[in-house]
Design a protein around this motif. Structure first.
Motif, PDB file in Angstrom:
ATOM      1  N   UNK A 100      54.737  33.862  42.371  1.00 59.65           N
ATOM      2  CA  UNK A 100      53.423  34.370  42.390  1.00 59.65           C
ATOM      3  C   UNK A 100      52.809  34.253  43.572  1.00 59.65           C
ATOM      4  N   UNK A 101      51.946  35.328  43.775  1.00 59.00           N
ATOM      5  CA  UNK A 101      51.108  35.276  45.226  1.00 59.00           C
ATOM      6  C   UNK A 101      49.504  35.437  44.829  1.00 59.00           C
ATOM      7  N   UNK A 102      48.874  34.161  45.246  1.00 55.29           N
ATOM      8  CA  UNK A 102      47.457  34.183  45.001  1.00 55.29           C
ATOM      9  C   UNK A 102      46.842  34.034  46.310  1.00 55.29           C
ATOM     10  N   UNK A 103      45.971  34.807  46.727  1.00 56.38           N
ATOM     11  CA  UNK A 103      45.380  34.900  48.167  1.00 56.38           C
ATOM     12  C   UNK A 103      44.012  35.636  48.136  1.00 56.38           C
ATOM     13  N   UNK A 104      43.068  35.301  49.008  1.00 59.85           N
ATOM     14  CA  UNK A 104      41.796  35.861  49.034  1.00 59.85           C
ATOM     15  C   UNK A 104      41.954  37.600  49.243  1.00 59.85           C
ATOM     16  N   UNK A 105      43.244  38.137  49.559  1.00 57.05           N
ATOM     17  CA  UNK A 105      43.258  39.521  49.989  1.00 57.05           C
ATOM     18  C   UNK A 105      43.855  40.250  48.716  1.00 57.05           C
ATOM     19  N   UNK A 106      44.096  39.392  47.647  1.00 54.03           N
ATOM     20  CA  UNK A 106      44.620  40.207  46.521  1.00 54.03           C
ATOM     21  C   UNK A 106      43.377  40.970  45.610  1.00 54.03           C
ATOM     22  N   UNK A 107      43.398  42.126  45.369  1.00 52.38           N
ATOM     23  CA  UNK A 107      42.330  42.833  44.783  1.00 52.38           C
ATOM     24  C   UNK A 107      42.477  42.788  43.268  1.00 52.38           C
ATOM     25  N   UNK A 108      41.237  43.143  42.876  1.00 49.33           N
ATOM     26  CA  UNK A 108      41.092  43.192  41.328  1.00 49.33           C
ATOM     27  C   UNK A 108      42.342  44.167  40.742  1.00 49.33           C
ATOM     28  N   UNK A 109      42.460  45.419  41.526  1.00 44.77           N
ATOM     29  CA  UNK A 109      43.240  46.223  40.815  1.00 44.77           C
ATOM     30  C   UNK A 109      44.864  45.569  40.923  1.00 44.77           C
ATOM     31  N   UNK A 110      45.061  45.065  41.913  1.00 50.74           N
ATOM     32  CA  UNK A 110      46.422  44.422  41.958  1.00 50.74           C
ATOM     33  C   UNK A 110      46.668  43.464  40.899  1.00 50.74           C
ATOM     34  N   UNK A 111      45.409  42.667  40.639  1.00 50.54           N
ATOM     35  CA  UNK A 111      45.723  41.671  39.591  1.00 50.54           C
ATOM     36  C   UNK A 111      45.885  42.171  38.086  1.00 50.54           C
ATOM     37  N   UNK A 112      45.049  43.096  37.958  1.00 51.70           N
ATOM     38  CA  UNK A 112      45.065  44.004  36.595  1.00 51.70           C
ATOM     39  C   UNK A 112      46.466  44.786  36.391  1.00 51.70           C
ATOM     40  N   UNK A 113      46.938  45.305  37.495  1.00 49.64           N
ATOM     41  CA  UNK A 113      48.370  46.058  37.423  1.00 49.64           C
ATOM     42  C   UNK A 113      49.476  45.311  36.997  1.00 49.64           C
ATOM     43  N   UNK A 114      49.454  43.820  37.132  1.00 50.95           N
ATOM     44  CA  UNK A 114      50.453  43.086  36.753  1.00 50.95           C
ATOM     45  C   UNK A 114      50.344  42.924  35.057  1.00 50.95           C
ATOM     46  N   UNK A 115      49.598  43.148  34.562  1.00 53.25           N
ATOM     47  CA  UNK A 115      49.091  43.003  32.977  1.00 53.25           C
ATOM     48  C   UNK A 115      49.953  43.899  32.168  1.00 53.25           C
ATOM     49  N   UNK A 116      50.034  43.516  30.982  1.00 53.24           N
ATOM     50  CA  UNK A 116      51.093  44.196  30.028  1.00 53.24           C
ATOM     51  C   UNK A 116      50.671  45.477  29.659  1.00 53.24           C
ATOM     52  N   UNK A 117      49.471  45.641  29.037  1.00 53.04           N
ATOM     53  CA  UNK A 117      49.038  47.065  28.533  1.00 53.04           C
ATOM     54  C   UNK A 117      47.746  47.409  29.004  1.00 53.04           C
ATOM     55  N   UNK A 118      47.550  48.752  29.048  1.00 49.33           N
ATOM     56  CA  UNK A 118      46.361  49.267  29.563  1.00 49.33           C
ATOM     57  C   UNK A 118      45.052  48.406  28.952  1.00 49.33           C
TER      58      UNK A 118
END
Length: 377
Positions: free
Chosen positions: A76-94
């Motif tokens: 897991x990588x959590x940092x200020x430079x992680x964008x919302x889109x990157x966070x949403x991309x790891x989720x299961x379903x659209x």
């Protein structure tokens, strides 16, 4: 620092459903800043915080990378430079990968809103394959919403099973998703999706359930589908619904093995074994003599556990509906045994004990109970 509502709350609002729990993603912050603002840290594997007033969960935006098999095999990588889109991309379903900003604007980079309108369960990215529990989640969401699974997502789930990735499933996580799916309005859809993904026979090998193209093709599967539909109509609880599933086993031993492997809670396991051991006798009880009815009540521990016995009767009724259709109501064995239990339990065992020597009490109580049941006609 920006805060977004994410996941199920956004999805359910778009569906017009009530929302009770909300989760948030925080972009551009650090654990130190969150603590300084009064948030309380609770996450072990990644930074999650509780709001100082509402106690709602706020997680720092993060990415995940698979480094080993199993649900713990993620970096897991959590940092200020992680964008919302990157966070949403790891989720299961659209449909679970949408967010709303603080102004209420929808953020939907993967087309989740359109999939909601189409009634479609579609994976966000190839990273879906990194966690086999997601197969169960898809099946559960199908049971909850009645949605179809996108062909490319079904193909991916099948490949996960074929590659052995699903062999890393942990019992506790399987039960968490499976039990929730059983309580959904269209629980039978969960079995159909799992069967199409080729996972059902691995999860429930003792039951020999057969489905093709989303339809049951053997008696065991057909009875289960109709029984679960009955359970939904009757609003039966989890223990009863699991008992309906386990009752498809040929004997108590495979039902016990199934319960233990899934780590089903004690009430679910006990009712399941009771249904397998005594279900057939309960369903024949309409024609029993008083002595036979009392013997069945005693074997089912109905006098000490009347609530569980009532659940058993409901399970047996749903099995009967599954085998024969709805038929006439009320269900004769259920009504007969309920009346028999009430009559037998109404006997004053204390009064009998007071007027007899100790060695004679059990027989006297037994005869009084038989007579009470006989008096019902």
């Amino acid at each position: 620092m920006k805060i977004y509502a994410v996941g199920g709350a956004v999805r359910d609002e778009l569906l017009g459903l009530s929302v009770t729990d909300r989760d948030y993603v925080v972009v551009g912050s650090t654990p130190e800043e969150m603590v300084r603002l009064g948030y309380r840290p609770v996450g072990k594997d990644f930074p999650v915080f509780l709001h100082p007033r509402t106690n709602e969960e706020y997680a720092l935006a993060r990415t995940e990378r698979k480094v080993a098999r199993g649900y713990k095999g993620f970096l897991v990588h959590a940092a200020p430079d992680v964008t919302l889109e990157q966070d949403l991309e790891r989720r299961d379903l659209t449909i679970n990968a949408m967010a709303r900003d603080e102004a209420g604007r929808l953020v939907d980079p993967f087309g989740g809103a359109g999939d909601l309108e189409r009634g479609l369960l579609r994976h966000v990215s190839p990273a879906f394959a990194e966690d086999p529990v997601r197969i169960l989640r898809v099946a559960r969401f199908a049971a909850r919403f009645g949605f179809a699974v996108a062909p490319e997502t079904m193909a991916l789930m099948r490949s996960m099973v074929a590659s052995g990735e699903a062999d890393a499933l942990v019992s506790e996580r399987v039960w968490q998703e499976f039990s929730r799916g059983l309580m959904e309005g269209e629980a039978t859809l969960m079995f159909q999706v799992l069967a199409e993904a080729r996972l059902l026979e691995r999860l429930l090998p003792e039951l020999k359930l057969a489905f093709e193209h989303g339809r049951p093709v053997n008696d065991s599967a057909r009875i289960l589908v109709r029984s679960l539909d009955c359970a939904a109509t009757e609003r039966l609880g989890l223990a009863a619904r699991f008992a309906l599933v386990a009752s498809r086993a040929e004997s108590s031993e495979p039902a016990r093995i199934l319960s233990e492997r899934l780590k089903a809670p004690g009430d679910c396991r006990d009712l399941a074994l009771l249904a397998v051991q005594h279900g057939e006798a309960v369903r024949r009880a309409a024609g029993y003599r008083a002595e036979e009815a009392l013997s069945l009540l005693e074997r089912c521990d109905a006098f000490r556990r009347p609530g569980r016995f009532s659940e058993l009767l409901a399970v047996c009724e749903c099995v009967e509906r599954g085998e024969r259709g709805w038929g006439e109501i009320p269900y004769p064995p259920r009504a007969r045994l309920q009346r028999a239990l009430a009559a037998a339990a109404g006997i004053d065992a204390g009064g009998i004990a007071a007027g007899n020597v100790k060695s004679e009490i059990p027989e006297k109580v037994h005869k009084a109970r038989v007579a009470a049941i006989e008096a019902l006609g």
